[in-house]
Design an enzyme around this catalytic site. Structure first.
Site, PDB file in Angstrom:
ATOM      1  CE  LYS A 159      -2.314   0.075   3.583  1.00 10.33           C
ATOM      2  NZ  LYS A 159      -2.942   0.759   4.541  1.00 10.33           N
TER       3      LYS A 159
ATOM      4  NE  ARG B  79      -6.690  -0.214  11.546  1.00 12.65           N
ATOM      5  CZ  ARG B  79      -5.344   1.102  10.979  1.00 12.65           C
ATOM      6  NH1 ARG B  79      -6.027   2.004  10.172  1.00 12.65           N
ATOM      7  NH2 ARG B  79      -4.411   0.600  11.642  1.00 12.65           N
TER       8      ARG B  79
ATOM      9  NE  ARG C 173       7.232  -2.920   5.657  1.00 16.36           N
ATOM     10  CZ  ARG C 173       5.661  -2.698   5.650  1.00 16.36           C
ATOM     11  NH1 ARG C 173       4.947  -1.568   5.031  1.00 16.36           N
ATOM     12  NH2 ARG C 173       5.300  -3.099   6.933  1.00 16.36           N
TER      13      ARG C 173
ATOM     14  NE  ARG D 118       5.850   0.005   9.785  1.00 23.08           N
ATOM     15  CZ  ARG D 118       5.034  -0.106   8.905  1.00 23.08           C
ATOM     16  NH1 ARG D 118       4.533   0.372   8.028  1.00 23.08           N
ATOM     17  NH2 ARG D 118       3.523  -0.737  10.354  1.00 23.08           N
TER      18      ARG D 118
ATOM     19  NE  ARG E 168       1.829  -4.285  11.847  1.00 24.41           N
ATOM     20  CZ  ARG E 168       3.297  -4.687  10.342  1.00 24.41           C
ATOM     21  NH1 ARG E 168       4.227  -4.876  11.427  1.00 24.41           N
ATOM     22  NH2 ARG E 168       3.060  -4.079   9.714  1.00 24.41           N
TER      23      ARG E 168
END
Ligand code: AMP
Length: 210
Positions: free
Chosen positions: A14, A87, A121, A156, A167
């Site tokens: 995203k 959400r 990432r 991250r 998550r």
């Protein structure tokens, strides 16, 4: 260009898509997570929000919707991509009271591919550009250094295997009712990203937003 509400599991891609929408079509990118993270610590109210986020809980619907509504009022006429909001179904219904004329795009990804993307990432600590060490098309030219501004690339803290799984599961549990809601309204476009590079995913998105 159409307004977009974008969904995708953690590491579905995203962030890279939103980056391209901003670069190529001057979209206003509204990420509620970023808006919350950028609130200063000057009031008790804001400090409470930072505490909620740190625990991984959701901020209440009224505060979140107000934040989005206020932010929308400050924008120019360029199209909008909403990322991280709504959400839940309640937020979706609130959004419909102040924002219309949008489509919904869900970037689908299998859990295995998403995990691999999350573990690879890295993001520039200076300009925010996203790279992936395990992808030929998204690797930086020089390891650990941003191609664009020379900043350091950092991972991250929540892109480890354990946190990723939590998550991913929370996301999958919550998103189903939202996608049903938008599918019934005929607003939903699904794009599978498993075997595709960010450029290929973006080409498919371009077809639906024009
Ligand atoms: P994100 O960057 O989208 O993962 O969001 C980071 C955090 O911000 C979330 O874990 C929530 O605490 C908060 N947050 C972001 N968007 C929302 C939302 N739509 N509703 C409630 N809380 C949100």
């Amino acid at each position: 260009m159409k307004n977009i509400v974008i969904y995708g599991a953690p590491a579905a891609g995203k962030g890279s898509i939103c980056e391209k929408l901003v670069e190529k079509y001057k979209y206003n990118h509204i990420s509620t997570g970023n808006l919350f993270r950028n609130l200063d610590d000057s009031t008790e109210f804001n400090r409470k929000i930072h505490e909620t986020i740190a625990k991984g809980n959701l901020v209440d619907d009224e505060t979140t919707s107000k934040l989005v509504q206020n932010h929308l009022e400050t924008l120019d006429n360029n199209p909008i991509v909403l990322d991280g909001f709504p959400r839940n179904l309640n937020q979706a219904k609130i959004l419909d009271t102040f924002f219309d004329n949008y489509i919904v795009i869900n970037i689908e990804v299998s859990e295995m591919v998403a995990l691999e993307r999350a573990l690879g990432r890295v993001t520039c600590s200076k300009c925010g550009k996203i790279y992936n060490k395990y992808s030929e098309s998204m690797k930086p030219l020089k390891e650990g250094i941003c191609d664009v501004c020379g900043g350091d690339l950092v991972g991250r803290s929540d892109d480890n295997e354990e946190s990723f799984k939590t998550r991913y599961n929370i996301y999958m549990n919550n998103v189903e009712s939202l996608l049903n809601y938008y599918s019934e309204k005929n607003l939903l476009f699904i794009i599978n990203s498993d075997q595709k590079s960010p450029n290929e995913i973006f080409e498919e998105i371009e077809k639906v937003i024009k």
